[in-house]
Design a protein around this motif. Sequence first.
Motif, PDB file in Angstrom:
ATOM      1  N   TYR A  42       0.853  -1.191   0.000  1.00  0.00           N
ATOM      2  CA  TYR A  42       0.000   0.000   0.000  1.00  0.00           C
ATOM      3  C   TYR A  42       0.885   1.236   0.000  1.00  0.00           C
ATOM      4  O   TYR A  42       1.945   1.266   0.642  1.00  0.00           O
ATOM      5  N   ARG A  45      -3.243   5.160   1.658  1.00  0.00           N
ATOM      6  CA  ARG A  45      -4.483   4.379   1.752  1.00  0.00           C
ATOM      7  C   ARG A  45      -4.767   3.528   0.520  1.00  0.00           C
ATOM      8  O   ARG A  45      -5.771   2.808   0.485  1.00  0.00           O
ATOM      9  N   GLN A  46      -3.903   3.607  -0.473  1.00  0.00           N
ATOM     10  CA  GLN A  46      -4.206   2.936  -1.736  1.00  0.00           C
ATOM     11  C   GLN A  46      -3.429   1.640  -1.897  1.00  0.00           C
ATOM     12  O   GLN A  46      -2.202   1.617  -1.773  1.00  0.00           O
ATOM     13  N   SER A  99      -2.245  10.025  -4.890  1.00  0.00           N
ATOM     14  CA  SER A  99      -3.423   9.423  -5.515  1.00  0.00           C
ATOM     15  C   SER A  99      -3.018   8.926  -6.897  1.00  0.00           C
ATOM     16  O   SER A  99      -2.693   9.719  -7.781  1.00  0.00           O
ATOM     17  N   GLU A 101      -4.889   6.485  -8.757  1.00  0.00           N
ATOM     18  CA  GLU A 101      -5.963   5.641  -9.274  1.00  0.00           C
ATOM     19  C   GLU A 101      -5.827   5.409 -10.781  1.00  0.00           C
ATOM     20  O   GLU A 101      -5.977   4.292 -11.275  1.00  0.00           O
TER      21      GLU A 101
END
Length: 286
Positions: A42, A45-46, A99, A101
Motif C-alpha cells: 500500500y 491508503r491505496q 493518488s 488511481e
Amino acid sequence: MPPLPLLPDLSRPGLTRRVTGRDQTGAQIEISVVEERPLTIYLNRQEVVTAMTIGDYPDYLALGFLRNQGMLRDDDVLTGIDYDEEIDTVVVRTQRQTSYEDKMQKKTRTSGCAVGTVFGDMMEGLDGLTLPQTPVRSSWLYALARQINTTPSLYLEAGAIHGTVLCQQDKPLVYMEDVGRHNAVDKISGFMFRHGIPAEDKILYTTGRLTSEMVIKTALMGIPVLASRSGFTAWGVEIARQVGLTVIGRMRGQRFVCLAGEDRLIRDADPASIPDDGGKRAKGTS
C-alpha cells in the motif's frame, strides 16, 4: 543503516523448506526449495500491488517498487513503514498526499500478472535522463564476480532465485535475493532510498538477464554500471546506449562482453591471470 556488507541471511526462518522427491534413477532425495508468499503493498491508503516474494526485507521491497514505478519521489518524506506479517501487508506512508488511481487502472488493463510493471510509465521516466560517465575497471568486475559467486546464498543453496548486488568498485555492499529479478533490484532501490545511498559511484550486479526492465530500473536508480553472469536482450542494450549505462554481461571466469559504455571500461587486468570456470554455473540455478 545496517552495517555493510549486507549479505544473504540463510538463518532467517521460512526462506526454504525441505522437500522429498526422487532423482533420475528413482532414488529418494531431499532438497531445499525456496518458499514464496504474497506481499501486498500500500501507498498511504491505496493498494498498489500484490507481489510474490520470499518474504525478507518487505520494507525495502515496497519502497523500491514504489520508487521505480515513479510513485515515490526522491524528495518524499516518509512518515512510516508498517509491516503486518500476519496478513503479509506493508503500508508506506508519506507526508505528501498521493493518488494514483489512474496509474493503477492502467496497470490492471495492461498486465494480468500481479508483479508486472507499468512499463510505459517507466519508459517516460527515462526522458532526458543521462547517467554519470563513471569509469569501471575490469579488475573490479573480476573481483566482484569471484566474491559474489562464492558468497553463501539461497542461489547456491536452493536455486530458483535471482540475486542482485549493489557494489562500489570491487566491494559488494548489499546482496538481495528474490524469486523475481525485479523484486531483488527493487529491494536494492528501497535500501538506497531509505538510507540515502548515492548512486553515481555504484555498480549493480545481477544473476539474471539484462532485459529492458533491468536496464530501465538501473537507470532510474541513477547507477551507471550494470553487470551480469547472464546475457542481454537487444532492447535492453538499445536503452542502455541511449541513457549512457555501461552494460557488461556473460561474465564467466575470464570472459565477459561489454555491449554499451565500452569507452568507460578500463581493462586493467590480464584475463589470462583470472581462473577460468569453464563456463560452468555455480551450484543452483536462477
